[in-house]
Design an enzyme around this catalytic site. Structure first.
Site: not given
Ligand code: EPZ
Length: 417
Positions: A397, A116, A121, A305, A92, A22-23, A327
């Protein structure tokens, strides 16, 4: 709203196939916006988030044809460079269209995601990166408006922290920017590499995907391409844990073992015999489980995840496991629901202390997010009696027909409407 009714106690046996990731599919679909030629993607999972992304792309101007696991996208022109709140609030990852839209049409209007269930996030790093590439960003009325009328230009982007979709968004923006872009502290997840492979097939010039530094030489135009999405490592990992938690013997097929090393290592340390019968198959045969501590990390570390599913497993292991979530700041919503089923879990900030082995009993529980729901399904598979999981739309989802796959391996699980 659908529910799952699960009667625990059966050891799972047999083969469970993995779907496409999916991701990985989500950014790949968004990447099709970068060209006016057709893009064909194979192994797209039939899950709700993918349908949401397809709806969004149709609103933007893509023609989307679905044929089984193959999706053909064609975007002759961008009709509306916008991701509305109605879609962003349900998914998102809609913000993945930001980079491609600014790159292709010089303009994007994307709703800011709100809060969220698993953490704040924000998408400030996506915005920061686009600004480095010369986009003018304005935030008003809950939306981000990005403009680069003269096109984006290559730049160095130093991510303050690792972000998966942030890296993907910037990668898609940089492929059409003028000159060289270097992304430092980039995410190394397999999904980033898969996106880079698709973009390269479309004519992009990218080096270093899968490492912390990705270098992109912008090109003027991208062409159509055909690409097969990688297997879903989180889905595969969930099924390996299903085998282990039920004391069963499960063979997960069509997966990529190299993407599952951190989980396999923890399973082996906790007493599960994991073997690899062939290049794309893993088998988990459970012995007596004992507790092993775990800390989530970015790839190649243990995936956040899979944290909820691993916590369910540790409720069935002898001893005490300390699970640290690094994370997301609020990704322990499943702990209270597991506790309702009899688990002994204490939360201290970002740390969960799980004391096993506890006999779980069926209960009515509520799924709070995608992976939390998966952990409740796993716990229900070993709980005595019947568990009713409410709000399974969360699981829909990201897991395609999870109840059918688990039932084929011997689980007593049914969906009720
Ligand atoms: C991706 O989300 C995945 N989603 C998530 O999958 C996964 O949990 C996550 O990466 C971590 O591996 C998709 O790929 C669609 P991040 P993403 O930006 O990209 C902070 C699932 O269950 N951050 O790597 O949104 C954030 O808050 C899911 O399939 C900022 O501060 O995650 C988090 O603490 C849910 N500012 C950390 O970084 C930003 O601009 C990592 O988030 C972006 C992120």
């Amino acid at each position: 709203m659908d529910k799952f009714v699960i009667t625990g106690g059966n050891a799972l046996q047999g083969e469970i196939p993995t779907n496409g990731s999916k991701n990985s599919a989500l950014p790949a679909l968004a990447a099709a916006l970068l060209t006016d030629e057709p893009v064909t993607l194979h192994r797209i999972p039939k899950v709700r988030d993918i349908r949401t992304m397809q709806r969004l792309l149709i609103d933007i101007g893509s023609q989307v044809e679905v044929d089984g696991e193959t999706v053909r996208l064609h975007t002759p022109r961008i009709v509306s460079p916008e991701a509305p709140y109605e879609l962003v609030k349900t998914m998102r990852a809609s913000s993945l269209v930001l980079g491609p839209l600014v790159a292709r049409s010089g303009r994007a209007r994307v709703s800011l995601p709100g809060g969220c269930a698993i953490g704040a996030r924000p998408i400030n790093l996506h915005i920061f990166g686009l600004e480095q590439l010369g986009a003018r960003i304005n935030q008003a009325y809950g939306y981000i408006e990005a403009e680069a009328p003269g096109g984006l230009r290559g730049a160095t982007v130093q991510f303050e922290r690792i972000t998966v979709t942030g890296t993907e968004d910037l990668l898609m923006a940089a492929v059409l920017a003028k000159g060289e872009t270097v992304l430092h502290n980039a995410a190394r997840e397999p999904e980033v590499v898969d996106l880079a492979d698709l973009l390269i097939a479309m004519g992009a010039r990218i080096e270093g995907a899968g490492t912390s530094t990705i270098t992109i030489q912008g090109v003027e135009k991208l062409r159509g391409a055909e690409h097969t999405i990688i297997p879903d490592r989180i889905e595969a990992g969930t099924f390996l844990i299903a085998g282990a938690i039920t004391g069963g013997d499960v063979t997960v097929t069509r997966c990529e073992p190299a993407h599952l090393e951190a989980l396999v290592s923890k399973l082996q340390q906790s007493g599960v015999v994991v073997t690899q019968p062939d290049a794309c198959t893993l088998r988990a045969k459970s012995g007596g489980l004992h507790s092993v501590d775990m800390t989530t990390e970015e790839f190649p570390g243990f995936a956040t995840d899979l944290q909820a599913q691993y916590m369910a497993l540790m409720t069935q292991a002898e001893g005490i496991a300390i699970i640290v979530e690094t994370i997301f700041e609020n990704r322990f919503m499943h702990a209270q629901e597991l506790a309702r089923m009899g688990a002994n879990i204490r939360l201290e900030g970002r740390q969960a202390i799980v004391a096993g082995k506890r006999d779980l009993t069926g209960a009515g529980v509520i799924a709070s997010d995608l992976r939390a729901s998966a952990s409740l399904v796993l716990a229900a598979l070993v709980a005595k009696g019947e568990t009713v999981i409410d709000r399974v739309y969360h699981i829909d989802r990201g897991y395609e027909k999870i109840e059918t796959k688990l039932a084929q391996a011997g689980a007593q699980i049914r969906r009720v409407e």
